[in-house]
Motif scaffolding. Structure first.
Motif, short mmCIF file in Angstrom:
data_model
loop_
_atom_site.label_atom_id
_atom_site.label_comp_id
_atom_site.label_asym_id
_atom_site.label_seq_id
_atom_site.Cartn_x
_atom_site.Cartn_y
_atom_site.Cartn_z
N ILE A 55 -10.49 19.12 13.19
CA ILE A 55 -9.14 18.62 12.92
C ILE A 55 -9.17 17.57 11.81
O ILE A 55 -8.33 17.58 10.90
N LEU A 56 -10.15 16.68 11.85
CA LEU A 56 -10.26 15.65 10.81
C LEU A 56 -10.53 16.26 9.44
O LEU A 56 -9.98 15.80 8.43
N ILE A 57 -11.36 17.29 9.39
CA ILE A 57 -11.64 17.94 8.11
C ILE A 57 -10.39 18.62 7.57
O ILE A 57 -10.08 18.51 6.38
N VAL A 58 -9.66 19.30 8.44
CA VAL A 58 -8.43 19.99 8.02
C VAL A 58 -7.41 18.98 7.51
O VAL A 58 -6.71 19.24 6.52
N LEU A 59 -7.33 17.82 8.13
CA LEU A 59 -6.39 16.80 7.68
C LEU A 59 -6.87 16.08 6.42
O LEU A 59 -6.06 15.62 5.61
N ALA A 60 -8.18 15.98 6.25
CA ALA A 60 -8.73 15.22 5.13
C ALA A 60 -8.52 15.93 3.80
O ALA A 60 -8.32 15.26 2.78
N VAL A 61 -8.56 17.24 3.80
CA VAL A 61 -8.47 17.98 2.52
C VAL A 61 -7.14 17.70 1.81
O VAL A 61 -7.14 17.25 0.66
N PRO A 62 -5.98 17.93 2.44
CA PRO A 62 -4.74 17.63 1.72
C PRO A 62 -4.55 16.13 1.47
O PRO A 62 -3.96 15.73 0.46
N LEU A 63 -5.07 15.31 2.36
CA LEU A 63 -4.95 13.86 2.18
C LEU A 63 -5.72 13.40 0.94
O LEU A 63 -5.24 12.59 0.16
N LEU A 64 -6.93 13.94 0.75
CA LEU A 64 -7.71 13.59 -0.44
C LEU A 64 -7.03 14.08 -1.71
O LEU A 64 -7.05 13.39 -2.74
N ILE A 65 -6.43 15.26 -1.65
CA ILE A 65 -5.71 15.77 -2.83
C ILE A 65 -4.51 14.88 -3.14
O ILE A 65 -4.25 14.55 -4.31
N TRP A 66 -3.81 14.46 -2.11
CA TRP A 66 -2.64 13.59 -2.29
C TRP A 66 -3.05 12.24 -2.87
O TRP A 66 -2.42 11.73 -3.81
N VAL A 67 -4.11 11.66 -2.32
CA VAL A 67 -4.61 10.38 -2.84
C VAL A 67 -5.05 10.54 -4.29
O VAL A 67 -4.78 9.69 -5.13
N GLY A 68 -5.72 11.64 -4.59
CA GLY A 68 -6.15 11.88 -5.96
C GLY A 68 -4.98 12.03 -6.92
O GLY A 68 -5.04 11.57 -8.06
N ALA A 69 -3.91 12.67 -6.47
CA ALA A 69 -2.74 12.84 -7.32
C ALA A 69 -2.01 11.52 -7.57
O ALA A 69 -1.51 11.28 -8.67
N VAL A 70 -1.99 10.66 -6.57
CA VAL A 70 -1.25 9.40 -6.70
C VAL A 70 -2.11 8.31 -7.35
O VAL A 70 -1.64 7.58 -8.22
N HIS A 71 -3.36 8.19 -6.94
CA HIS A 71 -4.19 7.05 -7.35
C HIS A 71 -5.33 7.41 -8.30
O HIS A 71 -6.01 6.52 -8.79
N GLY A 72 -5.57 8.66 -8.51
CA GLY A 72 -6.61 9.06 -9.44
C GLY A 72 -7.86 9.57 -8.75
O GLY A 72 -8.04 9.43 -7.54
N MET A 80 0.84 -1.18 0.00
CA MET A 80 0.00 0.00 0.00
C MET A 80 0.89 1.24 0.00
O MET A 80 1.92 1.26 0.63
N THR A 81 0.42 2.26 -0.66
CA THR A 81 1.20 3.49 -0.73
C THR A 81 0.97 4.34 0.53
O THR A 81 0.02 4.13 1.29
N THR A 82 1.84 5.30 0.69
CA THR A 82 1.78 6.17 1.87
C THR A 82 0.45 6.91 2.00
O THR A 82 -0.12 6.95 3.09
N PRO A 83 -0.11 7.50 0.91
CA PRO A 83 -1.37 8.21 1.08
C PRO A 83 -2.52 7.29 1.51
O PRO A 83 -3.37 7.69 2.31
N LEU A 84 -2.53 6.05 1.01
CA LEU A 84 -3.59 5.13 1.42
C LEU A 84 -3.43 4.67 2.87
O LEU A 84 -4.41 4.50 3.59
N VAL A 85 -2.19 4.48 3.28
CA VAL A 85 -1.94 4.14 4.69
C VAL A 85 -2.40 5.27 5.60
O VAL A 85 -3.07 5.05 6.62
N LEU A 86 -2.09 6.50 5.22
CA LEU A 86 -2.52 7.65 6.02
C LEU A 86 -4.04 7.81 6.00
O LEU A 86 -4.64 8.20 7.01
N ALA A 87 -4.67 7.48 4.88
CA ALA A 87 -6.14 7.53 4.82
C ALA A 87 -6.75 6.48 5.75
O ALA A 87 -7.76 6.75 6.42
N CYS A 88 -6.15 5.31 5.81
CA CYS A 88 -6.63 4.28 6.74
C CYS A 88 -6.43 4.71 8.19
O CYS A 88 -7.30 4.49 9.04
N LEU A 89 -5.30 5.33 8.48
CA LEU A 89 -5.07 5.86 9.83
C LEU A 89 -6.06 6.96 10.18
O LEU A 89 -6.52 7.06 11.32
#
Length: 84
Positions: free
Chosen positions: A32-49, A1-10
């Motif tokens: 806090i979860l919303i603030v963390l989710a925004v860049p995480l979703l962008i990162w996942v989108g950039a890596v996995h589509g 699993m890639t780093t963004p998906l691991v962080l999304a699971c965490l």
């Protein structure tokens, strides 16, 4: 699993653990979860589509449904149809 998906699971695990805690911490943790989710979703989108990012967005929206409901109510009050 890639780093963004691991962080999304965490992120999902943290959201679940927060939901088990006392209610007085829920809104602060939601912010806090919303603030963390925004860049995480962008990162996942950039890596996995976009499809994977949209699936994670749907999961995040199901976890954070009450803040989303209150946001939609506020937007409806602000921009909704006015009777008159």
């Amino acid at each position: 699993m890639t780093t963004p998906l691991v962080l999304a699971c965490l992120w999902a695990l943290c959201a679940t653990l927060i939901a088990l805690g006392p209610r007085r911490f829920h809104w602060a943790a939601a912010v806090i979860l919303i603030v963390l989710a925004v860049p995480l979703l962008i990162w996942v989108g950039a890596v996995h589509g976009v499809i994977v990012a949209l699936l994670l967005l749907a999961g995040a929206m199901s976890v954070l449904r009450w803040p989303l409901i209150y946001l939609m109510r506020g937007l409806r009050k602000t921009f909704g149809a006015r009777k008159g």
